[in-house]
Design an enzyme around this catalytic site. Structure first.
Site, PDB file in Angstrom:
ATOM      1  N   ASN A 114       4.212  -6.414  -5.369  1.00 31.63           N
ATOM      2  CA  ASN A 114       4.817  -6.819  -4.308  1.00 31.63           C
ATOM      3  C   ASN A 114       5.805  -8.009  -4.459  1.00 31.63           C
ATOM      4  OD1 ASN A 114       3.244  -4.726  -3.337  1.00 31.63           O
ATOM      5  ND2 ASN A 114       1.610  -6.134  -2.308  1.00 31.63           N
ATOM      6  N   HIS A 153       7.702  -7.012  -9.900  1.00 38.18           N
ATOM      7  CA  HIS A 153       8.930  -6.728  -9.379  1.00 38.18           C
ATOM      8  C   HIS A 153       9.674  -7.778  -8.467  1.00 38.18           C
ATOM      9  CE1 HIS A 153       7.073  -2.394  -9.240  1.00 38.18           C
ATOM     10  NE2 HIS A 153       7.358  -2.778 -10.627  1.00 38.18           N
ATOM     11  N   CYS A 181      23.356 -13.613  -8.323  1.00 42.54           N
ATOM     12  CA  CYS A 181      24.688 -13.061  -8.506  1.00 42.54           C
ATOM     13  C   CYS A 181      24.684 -11.772  -9.325  1.00 42.54           C
ATOM     14  CB  CYS A 181      25.677 -14.167  -8.969  1.00 42.54           C
ATOM     15  SG  CYS A 181      27.481 -13.313  -9.035  1.00 42.54           S
ATOM     16  N   CYS A 184      27.630 -13.563 -12.242  1.00 40.92           N
ATOM     17  CA  CYS A 184      27.263 -15.056 -13.100  1.00 40.92           C
ATOM     18  C   CYS A 184      25.891 -15.431 -12.937  1.00 40.92           C
ATOM     19  CB  CYS A 184      28.130 -16.154 -12.493  1.00 40.92           C
ATOM     20  SG  CYS A 184      27.672 -16.875 -10.943  1.00 40.92           S
ATOM     21  N   CYS A 219      31.157 -17.995  -7.964  1.00 39.98           N
ATOM     22  CA  CYS A 219      32.288 -17.051  -8.652  1.00 39.98           C
ATOM     23  C   CYS A 219      32.556 -16.083  -7.442  1.00 39.98           C
ATOM     24  CB  CYS A 219      31.682 -16.169  -9.752  1.00 39.98           C
ATOM     25  SG  CYS A 219      30.575 -15.001  -9.454  1.00 39.98           S
ATOM     26  N   ASN A 271      -8.470   1.944  -2.436  1.00 39.41           N
ATOM     27  CA  ASN A 271      -7.370   2.395  -1.652  1.00 39.41           C
ATOM     28  C   ASN A 271      -7.890   3.418  -0.377  1.00 39.41           C
ATOM     29  OD1 ASN A 271      -4.840   4.201  -1.186  1.00 39.41           O
ATOM     30  ND2 ASN A 271      -4.159   3.463  -3.338  1.00 39.41           N
TER      31      ASN A 271
HETATM   32  C1  BJW Z   1      -3.828   0.965   1.154  1.00 36.98           C
HETATM   33  C2  BJW Z   1      -3.755   0.576   2.382  1.00 36.98           C
HETATM   34  C3  BJW Z   1      -4.771  -0.395   2.929  1.00 36.98           C
HETATM   35  C4  BJW Z   1      -1.991   1.779   2.424  1.00 36.98           C
HETATM   36  N1  BJW Z   1      -5.760  -0.776   2.016  1.00 36.98           N
HETATM   37  N2  BJW Z   1      -4.798   0.798   0.235  1.00 36.98           N
HETATM   38  C5  BJW Z   1       7.328   6.470 -17.159  1.00 36.98           C
HETATM   39  C6  BJW Z   1       7.152   7.769 -16.757  1.00 36.98           C
HETATM   40  C7  BJW Z   1       8.267   8.131 -15.567  1.00 36.98           C
HETATM   41  C8  BJW Z   1       8.998   7.279 -15.057  1.00 36.98           C
HETATM   42  C9  BJW Z   1       9.185   6.334 -15.595  1.00 36.98           C
HETATM   43  C10 BJW Z   1       8.489   5.646 -16.761  1.00 36.98           C
HETATM   44  N3  BJW Z   1       8.896   4.508 -17.025  1.00 36.98           N
HETATM   45  C11 BJW Z   1      10.141   4.119 -16.306  1.00 36.98           C
HETATM   46  C12 BJW Z   1       9.976   5.321 -15.501  1.00 36.98           C
HETATM   47  C13 BJW Z   1      11.232   5.020 -14.361  1.00 36.98           C
HETATM   48  C14 BJW Z   1      10.735   4.408 -13.169  1.00 36.98           C
HETATM   49  C15 BJW Z   1       9.647   5.074 -12.339  1.00 36.98           C
HETATM   50  O1  BJW Z   1       8.708   4.566 -12.660  1.00 36.98           O
HETATM   51  N4  BJW Z   1       9.971   6.216 -11.955  1.00 36.98           N
HETATM   52  C16 BJW Z   1       8.659   6.731 -11.089  1.00 36.98           C
HETATM   53  C17 BJW Z   1       8.646   6.776  -9.545  1.00 36.98           C
HETATM   54  C18 BJW Z   1       8.918   8.237 -11.318  1.00 36.98           C
HETATM   55  N5  BJW Z   1      10.517   2.862 -13.583  1.00 36.98           N
HETATM   56  C19 BJW Z   1      11.542   1.903 -13.383  1.00 36.98           C
HETATM   57  O2  BJW Z   1      12.933   2.478 -13.366  1.00 36.98           O
HETATM   58  C20 BJW Z   1      11.174   0.481 -13.723  1.00 36.98           C
HETATM   59  N6  BJW Z   1      11.986   0.162 -14.611  1.00 36.98           N
HETATM   60  C21 BJW Z   1      12.145   0.526 -16.045  1.00 36.98           C
HETATM   61  O3  BJW Z   1      11.231   1.104 -16.523  1.00 36.98           O
HETATM   62  O4  BJW Z   1      12.893  -0.145 -16.809  1.00 36.98           O
HETATM   63  C22 BJW Z   1      13.132   0.373 -18.211  1.00 36.98           C
HETATM   64  C23 BJW Z   1      14.065  -0.648 -18.663  1.00 36.98           C
HETATM   65  C24 BJW Z   1      13.795  -1.266 -19.825  1.00 36.98           C
HETATM   66  C25 BJW Z   1      14.715  -2.218 -20.493  1.00 36.98           C
HETATM   67  C26 BJW Z   1      15.799  -2.329 -19.983  1.00 36.98           C
HETATM   68  C27 BJW Z   1      16.253  -1.568 -18.951  1.00 36.98           C
HETATM   69  C28 BJW Z   1      15.415  -0.644 -18.333  1.00 36.98           C
HETATM   70  C29 BJW Z   1      11.372  -0.269 -12.417  1.00 36.98           C
HETATM   71  C30 BJW Z   1      10.593   0.168 -11.429  1.00 36.98           C
HETATM   72  C31 BJW Z   1      11.045  -0.766 -10.149  1.00 36.98           C
HETATM   73  C32 BJW Z   1      10.505  -0.412  -8.707  1.00 36.98           C
HETATM   74  N7  BJW Z   1      11.043  -1.207  -7.822  1.00 36.98           N
HETATM   75  C33 BJW Z   1      10.388  -0.953  -6.645  1.00 36.98           C
HETATM   76  C34 BJW Z   1      11.344  -1.901  -5.667  1.00 36.98           C
HETATM   77  C35 BJW Z   1      11.087  -3.454  -5.960  1.00 36.98           C
HETATM   78  C36 BJW Z   1      11.898  -4.155  -4.763  1.00 36.98           C
HETATM   79  C37 BJW Z   1      11.375  -4.147  -3.429  1.00 36.98           C
HETATM   80  O5  BJW Z   1      10.100  -4.440  -2.927  1.00 36.98           O
HETATM   81  O6  BJW Z   1      12.353  -3.893  -2.688  1.00 36.98           O
HETATM   82  O7  BJW Z   1       9.150  -1.601  -6.595  1.00 36.98           O
HETATM   83  S1  BJW Z   1      10.285   0.670  -6.137  1.00 36.98           S
HETATM   84  C38 BJW Z   1       8.826   0.428  -5.146  1.00 36.98           C
HETATM   85  O8  BJW Z   1       7.544   0.901  -5.591  1.00 36.98           O
HETATM   86  C39 BJW Z   1       8.355  -1.257  -5.085  1.00 36.98           C
HETATM   87  C40 BJW Z   1       6.967  -1.265  -5.515  1.00 36.98           C
HETATM   88  O9  BJW Z   1       6.741  -2.418  -6.064  1.00 36.98           O
HETATM   89  C41 BJW Z   1       6.657   0.024  -6.179  1.00 36.98           C
HETATM   90  C42 BJW Z   1       5.169   0.487  -5.910  1.00 36.98           C
HETATM   91  O10 BJW Z   1       4.901   0.813  -4.944  1.00 36.98           O
HETATM   92  P1  BJW Z   1       3.405   0.631  -4.140  1.00 36.98           P
HETATM   93  O11 BJW Z   1       3.234  -0.713  -4.249  1.00 36.98           O
HETATM   94  O12 BJW Z   1       2.612   1.622  -4.954  1.00 36.98           O
HETATM   95  O13 BJW Z   1       3.704   1.172  -2.904  1.00 36.98           O
HETATM   96  P2  BJW Z   1       3.252   2.766  -2.154  1.00 36.98           P
HETATM   97  O14 BJW Z   1       3.915   2.596  -0.984  1.00 36.98           O
HETATM   98  O15 BJW Z   1       3.827   3.574  -3.405  1.00 36.98           O
HETATM   99  O16 BJW Z   1       1.683   2.990  -2.179  1.00 36.98           O
HETATM  100  C43 BJW Z   1       1.136   2.191  -1.343  1.00 36.98           C
HETATM  101  C44 BJW Z   1      -0.365   2.471  -1.574  1.00 36.98           C
HETATM  102  O17 BJW Z   1      -1.301   1.604  -0.819  1.00 36.98           O
HETATM  103  C45 BJW Z   1      -0.823   3.863  -1.225  1.00 36.98           C
HETATM  104  O18 BJW Z   1      -1.495   4.776  -2.409  1.00 36.98           O
HETATM  105  C46 BJW Z   1      -1.743   3.774   0.167  1.00 36.98           C
HETATM  106  O19 BJW Z   1      -2.768   4.902   0.150  1.00 36.98           O
HETATM  107  C47 BJW Z   1      -2.264   2.323  -0.256  1.00 36.98           C
HETATM  108  N8  BJW Z   1      -2.802   1.782   1.089  1.00 36.98           N
HETATM  109  N9  BJW Z   1      -2.579   1.118   3.085  1.00 36.98           N
HETATM  110  C48 BJW Z   1      -5.651  -0.142   0.662  1.00 36.98           C
HETATM  111  N10 BJW Z   1      -4.756  -0.922   4.062  1.00 36.98           N
END
Ligand code: BJW
Length: 247
Positions: free
Chosen positions: A108, A125, A133, A136, A154, A217
């Site tokens: 988060n 994240h 920026c 820069c 910049c 969850n």
């Molecule tokens: C409850 C509840 C309650 C509800 N109690 N539970 C390997 C395999 C496949 C793909 C990839 C891989 N490796 C990399 C990738 C690509 C990609 C990826 O993962 N893609 C998949 C989606 C297919 N990953 C990336 O691109 C990452 N970067 C990377 O790998 O770089 C490589 C690299 C290396 C060197 C140089 C250059 C590059 C980066 C990933 C970045 C994700 N960013 C985001 C946005 C962040 C900013 C922002 O917040 O605006 O992160 S996307 C979004 O998803 C955000 C979250 O942190 C993230 C995860 O979501 P989360 O937290 O799980 O939320 P939800 O909504 O999905 O789930 C909520 C859950 O809560 C649910 O299960 C509900 O049931 C539950 N819930 N209420 C308990 N009360």
């Protein structure tokens, strides 16, 4: 497994445990009024992920992306840590007295773990209140709705200092998270859909390194079959399993 039996098992493992890790996702902040990404009412329901959370999307329409982040900043400023954040923070203090370490690895970008009092925190994240920026080295952290769009150094565009798809995690942070997962004895996965990598790899690594995985969850995830699954809201389940009273 019944809650009573799960609590017993947790206490039994906890007795010998040295390192307890919590991996948290958007679901832990849902009860504080912050939307998740992929749920029925999630942010990605109506707009494509890549339009909001990628460099390409940002450069195509910075106004739309900034509008989304400003709304979220506003919402987070109004939100308060809920019993789940508080229980983890209290548990950390309690375990410290027993010579055990508690760490939180969060996906988060909100600041609710910090505000609840968690000290050993890794933010995979980034942080929604930090901007940087695109060109820069300008970076600034301000706990408010950040309205500027151009870098004071910049003049180029500024963006939230968060990790978008295709971007690497902050330097050193993933390495540290990887180490914590590998060394954990108990690994909690709380409120994440566990579909975004590399974060989703951490419970797999912890499990293969010998940790017991507890998952909290409201729905099952790809992790559930490999975990002791506690179905329900984080704000209700965590205080109970950790045996922490929160106000
Ligand atoms: C409850 C509840 C309650 C509800 N109690 N539970 C390997 C395999 C496949 C793909 C990839 C891989 N490796 C990399 C990738 C690509 C990609 C990826 O993962 N893609 C998949 C989606 C297919 N990953 C990336 O691109 C990452 N970067 C990377 O790998 O770089 C490589 C690299 C290396 C060197 C140089 C250059 C590059 C980066 C990933 C970045 C994700 N960013 C985001 C946005 C962040 C900013 C922002 O917040 O605006 O992160 S996307 C979004 O998803 C955000 C979250 O942190 C993230 C995860 O979501 P989360 O937290 O799980 O939320 P939800 O909504 O999905 O789930 C909520 C859950 O809560 C649910 O299960 C509900 O049931 C539950 N819930 N209420 C308990 N009360």
């Amino acid at each position: 497994m019944e809650m009573k039996d799960i609590k017993e098992k947790f206490l039994e493992i906890l007795e010998k445990a040295k390192n307890i890790v919590f991996l948290t996702g958007a679901g832990i902040s849902a009860e504080s009024g912050i939307k998740t990404f992929r749920g029925e009412d999630g942010y990605y329901k109506n707009v494509s992920v890549m339009k909001l959370a990628s460099v390409e999307g940002f450069l195509e329409n910075p106004k739309l992306v900034w509008q989304w982040y400003n709304e979220r900043q506003e919402n987070i400023l109004k939100a308060k840590p809920n019993p789940a954040h508080k229980a983890i923070a209290k548990f950390e203090k309690m375990m410290e007295k027993e010579g055990k370490k508690v760490y939180v690895i969060t996906q988060n970008v909100d600041d609710l773990h910090e505000r609840a009092g968690s000290n050993n925190l890794l933010k995979l994240h980034g942080d929604i209140f930090t901007v940087k920026c695109i060109s820069c080295d300008y970076k600034e952290n301000r706990n408010e709705v950040i309205k500027e769009r151009n870098c004071p150094k910049c003049g180029q565009l500024i963006r939230p200092d968060v990790v978008w798809f295709g971007e690497a995690l902050p330097v050193g942070i993933y390495e540290k998270a990887y180490q914590l997962a590998a060394e954990s004895d108990i690994f909690f996965v709380v409120g994440t859909s566990a579909v975004v990598y590399p974060a989703a790899y951490l419970p797999v690594l912890a499990s293969s390194s010998g940790a017991t995985i507890f998952e909290v969850n409201i729905n099952e995830t790809p992790i559930s079959s490999n975990a002791i699954f506690l179905k329900g809201k984080a704000g209700e389940i965590l205080p109970e399993i950790l045996n922490i009273k929160v106000n």
